[in-house]
Design an enzyme around this catalytic site. Sequence first.
Site, PDB file in Angstrom:
ATOM      1  N   ARG A 124       0.854  -1.185   0.000  1.00 19.53           N
ATOM      2  CA  ARG A 124       0.000   0.000   0.000  1.00 19.53           C
ATOM      3  C   ARG A 124       0.892   1.238   0.000  1.00 19.53           C
ATOM      4  NH1 ARG A 124      -3.495  -2.736  -1.451  1.00 19.53           N
ATOM      5  NH2 ARG A 124      -5.579  -3.063  -0.615  1.00 19.53           N
ATOM      6  N   GLU A 128      -3.946   7.212  -5.492  1.00 20.86           N
ATOM      7  CA  GLU A 128      -4.123   6.470  -6.750  1.00 20.86           C
ATOM      8  C   GLU A 128      -5.449   6.853  -7.399  1.00 20.86           C
ATOM      9  OE1 GLU A 128      -3.647   2.310  -5.782  1.00 20.86           O
ATOM     10  OE2 GLU A 128      -1.616   2.630  -5.057  1.00 20.86           O
ATOM     11  N   HIS A 159      -0.890  -0.302  -9.857  1.00 22.58           N
ATOM     12  CA  HIS A 159      -1.505  -1.188  -8.851  1.00 22.58           C
ATOM     13  C   HIS A 159      -2.087  -2.453  -9.514  1.00 22.58           C
ATOM     14  CE1 HIS A 159      -3.501  -1.196  -4.623  1.00 22.58           C
ATOM     15  NE2 HIS A 159      -3.268  -2.430  -5.039  1.00 22.58           N
TER      16      HIS A 159
HETATM   17  C1  GLV Z   1      -4.974  -5.264  -3.800  1.00 21.31           C
HETATM   18  O1  GLV Z   1      -4.320  -4.285  -3.588  1.00 21.31           O
HETATM   19  C2  GLV Z   1      -5.602  -6.033  -2.772  1.00 21.31           C
HETATM   20  O2  GLV Z   1      -5.681  -5.565  -1.625  1.00 21.31           O
HETATM   21  O3  GLV Z   1      -6.080  -7.136  -3.085  1.00 21.31           O
END
Ligand code: GLV
Length: 331
Positions: free
Chosen positions: A238, A267, A286
Amino acid sequence: MKPKVFIAKPIPKEVEEYISHYCEYKIWDQQEPIPKDILLNEVAEVDGLLTPKGVITKDFLEKAPKLKIVSNIAVGYDAFDLTAMKERGVIGTHTPYVLDEAVADLAFGLILDSSRRISEFNHFVKDGKWKQSLDRAEWFGQDVHHATVGIIGMGRIGEKIARRAALGFEMNVLYNSTRKKPELEEKYGMVYSEINPLLERSDFVLVMLPLKDSTYHFIGEEQFRLMKSNAIFVNCSRGQVVDEKALIKALQEGQIRGAGLDVFEVEPVAIDNPLLKMDNVVTLPHIGSATEKTRFDMAMKAAENLVAGVTGQVPENVVPELQSLVKSPSA
Ligand code: GLV
Ligand code: GLV
């Protein structure tokens, strides 16, 4: 009567069919994220919600008085207000395990790309800049094999990264974690380290922490200052576990060599973020779990959790902080 659920993003047909056996459902099947007002309207009458990233606040719960379960199609659940959910007795679930290997693969993609400058040279070649042999030190990358990697956060995904590092690339693996993992130390020859020595000794520093109050800006100015000048920093957990301003400063001042980032503090990342201008930083949107099979498995797992939650069973993947909502008094 079947329980009512709302599905807040498009999901594979098979998964939708599975849900349809047990639930009356409506679905947001457009690619762009569902607008908040529409979502609030849709959840007014439902027992369950399937969502990519449940931003679940106290206010949200007040608009969804019948809600029993929020099933996240993600492993991270930092957008859940756990206190509010506990108070209301709303179960929250996530999708651990099914994405671990895919995220670990991507972490290695970032390690290899940032050290061997793969994306940078891809642009170089395609932009027609390859006019002669690049036989000069300024063009050389760094070895991955036999280097030292420090992994901060030894959860399920951290373990998969450690396995790749130790067995595949014969790297020395240091790790820091709230709990020591003797069985993994044995299996992969990895060594527990306090944070500061890990930062001082690692050629690659990976954070693999879930976002919580205690991990917000876990890596900041002080931590970057301890890293080697040739260190490469990798984050596919994160963005907010890192103080991004401190990361930018560390890169600008040459305190570290480069970075591989799948996540950002905000993001989608802003186009004027200085990180996007740096050749020694690899940036991705991401996509840690974004493979066909993994995303299918996540949707199916989340659907199973949802159905369990609205039919009075205990879902398999209730988030740890809300386990008390499903434990029977005798257990
Ligand atoms: C992606 O970032 C997730 O938390 O699955
Ligand atoms: C990562 O820390 C995980 O929970 O797997």
